[in-house]
Design a protein around this motif. Structure first.
Motif, short mmCIF file in Angstrom:
data_model
loop_
_atom_site.label_atom_id
_atom_site.label_comp_id
_atom_site.label_asym_id
_atom_site.label_seq_id
_atom_site.Cartn_x
_atom_site.Cartn_y
_atom_site.Cartn_z
N HIS A 143 30.80 64.24 -41.41
CA HIS A 143 32.22 64.09 -41.11
C HIS A 143 32.55 62.59 -41.10
O HIS A 143 32.12 61.87 -40.20
N VAL A 144 33.29 62.14 -42.11
CA VAL A 144 33.64 60.72 -42.24
C VAL A 144 35.15 60.54 -42.34
O VAL A 144 35.87 61.42 -42.80
N GLY A 145 35.60 59.37 -41.90
CA GLY A 145 36.99 58.99 -42.08
C GLY A 145 37.14 58.21 -43.37
O GLY A 145 36.15 57.93 -44.06
N GLU A 146 38.36 57.86 -43.70
CA GLU A 146 38.62 57.08 -44.91
C GLU A 146 38.24 55.61 -44.70
O GLU A 146 38.21 55.13 -43.56
N ILE A 147 37.99 54.91 -45.78
CA ILE A 147 37.74 53.47 -45.70
C ILE A 147 39.05 52.80 -45.32
O ILE A 147 40.10 53.10 -45.89
N GLU A 148 38.98 51.92 -44.31
CA GLU A 148 40.17 51.32 -43.72
C GLU A 148 40.18 49.80 -43.85
O GLU A 148 39.13 49.17 -43.82
N ASN A 149 41.38 49.25 -43.93
CA ASN A 149 41.60 47.82 -43.79
C ASN A 149 42.18 47.64 -42.39
O ASN A 149 43.31 48.03 -42.13
#
Length: 137
Positions: free
Chosen positions: A97-103
């Motif tokens: 379960h991963v989140g999106e790549i964020e800035n």
């Protein structure tokens, strides 16, 4: 006293089932098992010892900041954006379960992921300068 703390040697993570959790960390994150009994497992990965400790139901290492946002207690580092994107893709392939790549408005990029017990972790695309220097990366 001129002594100072030199490094974090061990991190303790609460888990419901030591056997299931240790298998997950070994198979999904590439951890190496050092010791295991009914109450704990000692894993080595990311240049640290991680103790998975059998805990009461619904425990996690997460906490909430003053704005009510769930926070992680550990940030893992990788060497650059390409490495971050590759591990993000690999985690998705492994059904983590991963989140999106964020800035997040600072150097590098990040994403979060969760273990079987809902412990939330962060991954950052920037290695610390001290680590790079020590390991000549």
């Amino acid at each position: 006293m001129n002594q100072k703390l030199l490094r974090i040697g061990t991190t303790y993570i609460p888990v419901a089932d030591v056997e299931q959790a240790s298998d997950w960390y070994i198979n999904k994150l590439g951890a190496e098992l050092s010791y295991k009994d009914n109450d704990k497992a000692i894993l080595n990965f990311a240049n640290q010892s991680i103790f998975l400790v059998k805990s009461l139901k619904d425990q996690s290492s997460n906490f909430y900041d003053i704005y009510g946002h769930e926070r992680f207690s550990i940030t893992f580092e990788v060497n650059g954006l390409t490495a971050l994107e590759a591990i993000h893709k690999d985690f998705k392939k492994k059904e983590i379960h991963v989140g999106e790549i964020e800035n997040r408005g600072h150097a590098g990029r990040n994403f979060v992921f969760y273990d079987l017990d809902g412990n939330k972790f962060d991954v950052w695309s920037e290695l610390s300068p001290t680590f790079k220097e020590k390991y000549q990366i």
